[in-house]
Design an enzyme around this catalytic site. Structure first.
Site, PDB file in Angstrom:
ATOM      1  N   VAL A  38       0.018  14.430   1.143  1.00 34.55           N
ATOM      2  CA  VAL A  38       1.429  14.295   0.521  1.00 34.55           C
ATOM      3  C   VAL A  38       1.172  13.645  -1.127  1.00 34.55           C
ATOM      4  O   VAL A  38      -0.010  13.010  -1.222  1.00 34.55           O
ATOM      5  CB  VAL A  38       2.323  13.513   1.201  1.00 34.55           C
ATOM      6  N   GLU A  87       0.838  -1.294  -0.021  1.00 32.09           N
ATOM      7  CA  GLU A  87      -0.165   0.122   0.117  1.00 32.09           C
ATOM      8  C   GLU A  87       0.950   1.226   0.027  1.00 32.09           C
ATOM      9  O   GLU A  87       1.907   1.168   0.502  1.00 32.09           O
ATOM     10  CB  GLU A  87      -0.938  -0.036   1.153  1.00 32.09           C
ATOM     11  N   ASP A  88       0.337   2.222  -0.614  1.00 26.92           N
ATOM     12  CA  ASP A  88       1.172   3.581  -0.576  1.00 26.92           C
ATOM     13  C   ASP A  88       1.106   4.062   0.736  1.00 26.92           C
ATOM     14  O   ASP A  88       2.054   4.499   1.194  1.00 26.92           O
ATOM     15  CB  ASP A  88       0.795   4.452  -1.825  1.00 26.92           C
ATOM     16  N   ASP A  99      -3.441   5.846   6.152  1.00 28.23           N
ATOM     17  CA  ASP A  99      -4.202   7.209   6.746  1.00 28.23           C
ATOM     18  C   ASP A  99      -5.262   6.861   7.845  1.00 28.23           C
ATOM     19  O   ASP A  99      -4.794   6.763   8.890  1.00 28.23           O
ATOM     20  CB  ASP A  99      -4.773   8.058   5.539  1.00 28.23           C
TER      21      ASP A  99
HETATM   22  P1  IMP Z   1      -7.289   4.954   4.614  1.00 28.69           P
HETATM   23  O1  IMP Z   1      -8.272   4.204   4.387  1.00 28.69           O
HETATM   24  O2  IMP Z   1      -7.831   6.326   5.210  1.00 28.69           O
HETATM   25  O3  IMP Z   1      -6.113   4.386   5.423  1.00 28.69           O
HETATM   26  O4  IMP Z   1      -7.044   5.681   3.034  1.00 28.69           O
HETATM   27  C1  IMP Z   1      -5.689   5.139   2.482  1.00 28.69           C
HETATM   28  C2  IMP Z   1      -5.926   5.669   1.219  1.00 28.69           C
HETATM   29  O5  IMP Z   1      -5.916   7.138   0.978  1.00 28.69           O
HETATM   30  C3  IMP Z   1      -4.294   5.573   0.631  1.00 28.69           C
HETATM   31  O6  IMP Z   1      -4.161   4.269  -0.026  1.00 28.69           O
HETATM   32  C4  IMP Z   1      -4.303   6.575  -0.487  1.00 28.69           C
HETATM   33  O7  IMP Z   1      -4.749   6.293  -1.728  1.00 28.69           O
HETATM   34  C5  IMP Z   1      -5.275   7.684   0.184  1.00 28.69           C
HETATM   35  N1  IMP Z   1      -4.579   8.602   0.774  1.00 28.69           N
HETATM   36  C6  IMP Z   1      -4.423   9.071   2.305  1.00 28.69           C
HETATM   37  N2  IMP Z   1      -3.609   9.886   2.526  1.00 28.69           N
HETATM   38  C7  IMP Z   1      -3.080  10.405   1.548  1.00 28.69           C
HETATM   39  C8  IMP Z   1      -2.129  11.747   1.232  1.00 28.69           C
HETATM   40  O8  IMP Z   1      -1.823  12.310   1.904  1.00 28.69           O
HETATM   41  N3  IMP Z   1      -1.868  11.786  -0.373  1.00 28.69           N
HETATM   42  C9  IMP Z   1      -2.297  10.897  -1.413  1.00 28.69           C
HETATM   43  N4  IMP Z   1      -3.263   9.953  -1.045  1.00 28.69           N
HETATM   44  C10 IMP Z   1      -3.766   9.631   0.347  1.00 28.69           C
HETATM   45 MG    MG Z   2      -4.374   3.881  -1.963  1.00 32.91          MG
END
Ligand code: IMP
Ligand code: MG
Length: 178
Positions: free
Chosen positions: A152, A98-99, A102
């Site tokens: 970011v 995963e990138d 968050d």
């Molecule tokens: P989560 O489900 O909130 O953990 O979201 C994760 C996904 O949100 C990541 O795989 C990213 O695609 C996107 N994401 C969260 N923060 C960022 C950021 O700072 N920049 C770009 N994409 C983000």
């Molecule tokens: Mg993603």
């Protein structure tokens, strides 16, 4: 694109050095195994390709596309599968690539989803983590860097599908997304 950034957070050399270390660690931990690395599209793609070039054991690749974000910078918390994996992961060693983590909701959803298929193991490999943004308990087995709560972009990460091709990670100027 550089003009849209407040600053470069992680430069190309630092990224490549850390990704190499992560690849070497995975090679050690999975020697005698053939893991399936499941990359989350699209953000994980640049990280995946650099990572696997530094892995010296046999492996398989698969891809999954999920959505929780629209073209905004806040997680909706709702995760939908847009493309499922092709491989049968039953009894296999899975590494999710995963990138960025968050809220952690995407990975929690994936973990629960994969469990139904009874893999031998599941580990999480993420380039970036925003620990202050977690909304669920999430354990990252291989982590590149911790970052703050700024938005970011670069090295696979986008804002409204842009900036993925930057070779470094930068902080987007707030005026670009507000
Ligand atoms: P989560 O489900 O909130 O953990 O979201 C994760 C996904 O949100 C990541 O795989 C990213 O695609 C996107 N994401 C969260 N923060 C960022 C950021 O700072 N920049 C770009 N994409 C983000
Ligand atoms: Mg993603």
């Amino acid at each position: 694109m550089r003009n849209d950034l407040a600053k470069i957070l992680i430069d190309e050399t630092t990224l490549q050095k850390r990704v190499k270390e992560m690849g070497e660690q995975i090679s050690q931990d999975y020697k005698d195994k053939t893991p399936i690395m499941i990359c989350i599209l699209k953000g994980g793609v640049l990280f995946l390709t650099d990572l696997i070039k530094n892995i010296s054991i046999p492996l398989e690749l698969d891809f999954m596309a999920l959505s929780s974000y629209g073209d905004t910078t806040k997680s909706s918390g709702v995760v939908k599968i847009k493309k499922d994996i092709d491989a049968d992961i039953t009894g296999r060693h899975v590494i999710i690539v995963e990138d960025i983590v968050d809220s952690g909701l995407t990975l929690q959803y994936m973990n629960d989803y994969f469990k139904q298929h009874k893999p031998a193991s599941t580990k999480i490999c993420a380039l970036l983590d925003k620990p202050k943004a977690h909304k669920t308990e999430i354990h990252i087995d291989y982590l590149g860097f911790e970052v703050g709560n700024e938005f970011v972009v670069g090295y696979g990460l986008d804002y409204a599908q842009k900036y993925r091709n930057l070779p470094y990670i930068g902080i987007l100027k707030e005026e670009i997304y507000t």
